[in-house]
Design an enzyme around this catalytic site. Structure first.
Site, PDB file in Angstrom:
ATOM      1  N   CYS A  88      32.410  36.279  41.901  1.00 19.80           N
ATOM      2  CA  CYS A  88      33.248  35.229  42.513  1.00 19.80           C
ATOM      3  C   CYS A  88      33.302  35.323  44.039  1.00 19.80           C
ATOM      4  O   CYS A  88      33.713  34.382  44.704  1.00 19.80           O
ATOM      5  CB  CYS A  88      34.663  35.283  41.949  1.00 19.80           C
ATOM      6  N   HIS A 133      40.315  32.410  46.611  1.00 21.53           N
ATOM      7  CA  HIS A 133      39.610  32.240  45.337  1.00 21.53           C
ATOM      8  C   HIS A 133      40.609  31.780  44.277  1.00 21.53           C
ATOM      9  O   HIS A 133      41.698  32.337  44.155  1.00 21.53           O
ATOM     10  CB  HIS A 133      38.970  33.576  44.938  1.00 21.53           C
ATOM     11  N   ASN A 183      38.898  28.569  37.086  1.00 24.98           N
ATOM     12  CA  ASN A 183      38.177  29.542  37.924  1.00 24.98           C
ATOM     13  C   ASN A 183      36.677  29.279  37.818  1.00 24.98           C
ATOM     14  O   ASN A 183      36.054  29.600  36.809  1.00 24.98           O
ATOM     15  CB  ASN A 183      38.513  30.961  37.453  1.00 24.98           C
TER      16      ASN A 183
HETATM   17  N1  COA Z   1      47.035  32.405  25.101  1.00 25.48           N
HETATM   18  C1  COA Z   1      48.106  32.973  24.526  1.00 25.48           C
HETATM   19  N2  COA Z   1      48.352  34.288  24.609  1.00 25.48           N
HETATM   20  C2  COA Z   1      47.477  35.039  25.278  1.00 25.48           C
HETATM   21  C3  COA Z   1      46.321  34.513  25.882  1.00 25.48           C
HETATM   22  C4  COA Z   1      46.125  33.128  25.761  1.00 25.48           C
HETATM   23  N3  COA Z   1      45.068  32.498  26.308  1.00 25.48           N
HETATM   24  N4  COA Z   1      45.626  35.505  26.473  1.00 25.48           N
HETATM   25  C5  COA Z   1      46.319  36.634  26.253  1.00 25.48           C
HETATM   26  N5  COA Z   1      47.429  36.364  25.527  1.00 25.48           N
HETATM   27  C6  COA Z   1      48.450  37.270  25.042  1.00 25.48           C
HETATM   28  C7  COA Z   1      47.965  38.675  24.881  1.00 25.48           C
HETATM   29  O1  COA Z   1      47.313  38.848  23.641  1.00 25.48           O
HETATM   30  C8  COA Z   1      49.238  39.438  24.976  1.00 25.48           C
HETATM   31  O2  COA Z   1      49.898  39.384  23.740  1.00 25.48           O
HETATM   32  P1  COA Z   1      50.756  40.620  23.185  1.00 25.48           P
HETATM   33  O3  COA Z   1      51.855  40.812  24.186  1.00 25.48           O
HETATM   34  O4  COA Z   1      51.204  40.140  21.860  1.00 25.48           O
HETATM   35  O5  COA Z   1      49.795  41.769  23.130  1.00 25.48           O
HETATM   36  C9  COA Z   1      50.066  38.640  25.985  1.00 25.48           C
HETATM   37  O6  COA Z   1      49.484  37.339  26.008  1.00 25.48           O
HETATM   38  C10 COA Z   1      50.054  39.215  27.361  1.00 25.48           C
HETATM   39  O7  COA Z   1      48.711  39.552  27.675  1.00 25.48           O
HETATM   40  P2  COA Z   1      48.318  40.022  29.105  1.00 25.48           P
HETATM   41  O8  COA Z   1      46.864  40.361  29.136  1.00 25.48           O
HETATM   42  O9  COA Z   1      49.297  41.042  29.576  1.00 25.48           O
HETATM   43  O10 COA Z   1      48.557  38.669  29.907  1.00 25.48           O
HETATM   44  P3  COA Z   1      48.627  38.466  31.448  1.00 25.48           P
HETATM   45  O11 COA Z   1      49.938  37.953  31.849  1.00 25.48           O
HETATM   46  O12 COA Z   1      48.084  39.661  32.194  1.00 25.48           O
HETATM   47  O13 COA Z   1      47.616  37.260  31.652  1.00 25.48           O
HETATM   48  C11 COA Z   1      45.391  36.951  32.427  1.00 25.48           C
HETATM   49  C12 COA Z   1      46.270  37.428  31.291  1.00 25.48           C
HETATM   50  C13 COA Z   1      43.952  37.148  32.037  1.00 25.48           C
HETATM   51  C14 COA Z   1      45.684  35.465  32.654  1.00 25.48           C
HETATM   52  C15 COA Z   1      45.730  37.739  33.713  1.00 25.48           C
HETATM   53  O14 COA Z   1      45.731  39.117  33.446  1.00 25.48           O
HETATM   54  C16 COA Z   1      44.784  37.475  34.844  1.00 25.48           C
HETATM   55  O15 COA Z   1      44.702  36.358  35.353  1.00 25.48           O
HETATM   56  N6  COA Z   1      44.085  38.501  35.310  1.00 25.48           N
HETATM   57  C17 COA Z   1      43.144  38.345  36.397  1.00 25.48           C
HETATM   58  C18 COA Z   1      41.889  37.763  35.852  1.00 25.48           C
HETATM   59  C19 COA Z   1      40.991  37.243  36.922  1.00 25.48           C
HETATM   60  O16 COA Z   1      41.405  36.930  38.012  1.00 25.48           O
HETATM   61  N7  COA Z   1      39.726  37.130  36.574  1.00 25.48           N
HETATM   62  C20 COA Z   1      38.743  36.568  37.420  1.00 25.48           C
HETATM   63  C21 COA Z   1      38.164  37.556  38.316  1.00 25.48           C
HETATM   64  S1  COA Z   1      37.199  36.738  39.470  1.00 25.48           S
END
Ligand code: COA
Length: 331
Positions: free
Chosen positions: A110, A250, A281
């Site tokens: 990215c 980004h 993204n």
């Molecule tokens: N829909 C519903 N629930 C979801 C889900 C979705 N699409 N994705 C994950 N969950 C659930 C998980 O299973 C978890 O459930 P649990 O509590 O029962 O185990 C809960 O939501 C929390 O998961 P978590 O991974 O802690 O969520 P989060 O708040 O960290 O959000 C991301 C997940 C991926 C959105 C976030 O971590 C993120 O944006 N990270 C950065 C990613 C990024 O920038 N990537 C690009 C790099 S260039």
């Protein structure tokens, strides 16, 4: 001497999918995606290829810059999802738009478009080029596991491009990497060599070719690095928050942008530009698409100071400070 941006362009696939569309086949919801990422919809390649989108973005940027493909001295394409391993996407674009210059790809995930601008500055410093085309393009939908709700709801497709000319508008540029395979990766397709003795690093099979992401780890890295890099960038460029007209971060997660903004109160929060709601993204396309969109809206005025900042797989970071001198559009 380095460069000035003469023209910008961007292209999105025609297929637009809302969060509700995804929740028809994934265990997710519009409410969760909006609250945890800020994304409402995204564009995904259906009929178009990422090469098609790159060519459209490039042709628009050339038109806006008022030059032809034959005037280009170098094409740089930042992508991690080129249609082919050989030839490079830059060469495919070169052929299609009718340019004759050198062309190559870079992959910094990215952060790729900002890595490419940093490389471009070197060519201008060596006086090797007059006009360059820099593209950031990705079709993450092609390598996302569409049964994995933690990545499928985030990533999207698109292409953005900028045509550069000689100038002095790059005020500072920073690139960095903290090599880490574990938190964000997708393996390449394996060949069928009869001599290959090893398995994938995890002993895993072809599903390793999909994107794997430890979302929380990436979130921590991104939030800390975006704030740190913006502060250091301003220092390098001799700028204070008051000098900054806009920040183009980004578009990975609205919460990461809000976190960085909260740590930089000297830059008003509305100066942090976003389009993640509508675009998701788009990886290397994220920043050039954002730039093109706000450029065409007439947001940027001559002399405006823009801070561009990205992070991505690698793990990579990149940021640059630019003075805006591009074509003026009406609001
Ligand atoms: N829909 C519903 N629930 C979801 C889900 C979705 N699409 N994705 C994950 N969950 C659930 C998980 O299973 C978890 O459930 P649990 O509590 O029962 O185990 C809960 O939501 C929390 O998961 P978590 O991974 O802690 O969520 P989060 O708040 O960290 O959000 C991301 C997940 C991926 C959105 C976030 O971590 C993120 O944006 N990270 C950065 C990613 C990024 O920038 N990537 C690009 C790099 S260039």
């Amino acid at each position: 001497m380095n460069f000035t941006i003469l023209g910008t362009g961007s292209a999105m696939p025609s297929l637009c999918k809302t969060n509700d569309d995804l929740s028809k086949f994934l265990d997710t919801s519009d409410e969760w995606i909006r609250a945890r990422t800020g994304i409402e919809q995204r564009y995904l390649c259906g009929e178009e290829s990422i090469t098609d989108l790159s060519c459209l973005a490039a042709e628009e940027a050339l038109r806006e810059a008022g030059i032809g493909a034959a005037d280009l001295d170098l094409i740089l394409c930042a992508t991690a999802t080129s249609e082919y391993r050989i030839p490079s996407m830059a060469c495919l674009v070169q052929e299609r738009i009718g340019a004759q210059c050198a062309a190559f790809d870079i992959n910094a995930a990215c952060s790729g478009f900002l890595y490419a601008l940093d490389i471009a500055a070197g060519y201008y410093a060596r006086k090797k080029v007059k006009h360059m085309l820099v593209i950031g393009a990705d079709a993450l939908s092609e390598i996302v596991d569409w049964t994995d709700r933690s990545t499928a709801v985030i990533f999207a497709d698109g292409a953005g491009a900028a045509v550069l000319g000689e100038g002095d508008d790059l005020l500072a540029s920073r690139i960095g990497a903290r090599g880490n395979r574990a938190v964000l990766y997708a393996e390449n397709v394996k060949g069928n060599s009869p001599f290959r003795m090893r398995d994938s690093e995890d002993g895993a099979q072809c599903e390793e070719q999909y994107i794997h992401m430890d979302g929380q780890e990436v979130f921590r890295f991104a939030s800390a690095s975006m704030t740190r890099e913006l502060k250091q960038l301003m220092k390098d460029a001799g700028l204070t928050g008051k000098d900054v007209s806009y920040v183009l971060p980004h578009q990975a997660n609205r919460r990461i942008i809000d976190f960085a903004s909260s740590k930089l109160p000297e830059i008003a929060s509305e100066r942090f530009l976003t389009n993640i709601e509508k675009r998701g993204n788009t990886s290397a396309a994220s920043i050039p698409v954002l730039m093109d969109e706000y450029n065409k809206k007439g947001t940027f005025k001559h002399g405006d100071i823009l801070l561009l900042t990205a992070f991505g797989g690698g793990l990579t970071t990149a940021s640059c400070a630019l003075r805006w001198n591009g074509k003026q559009y009406n609001k």
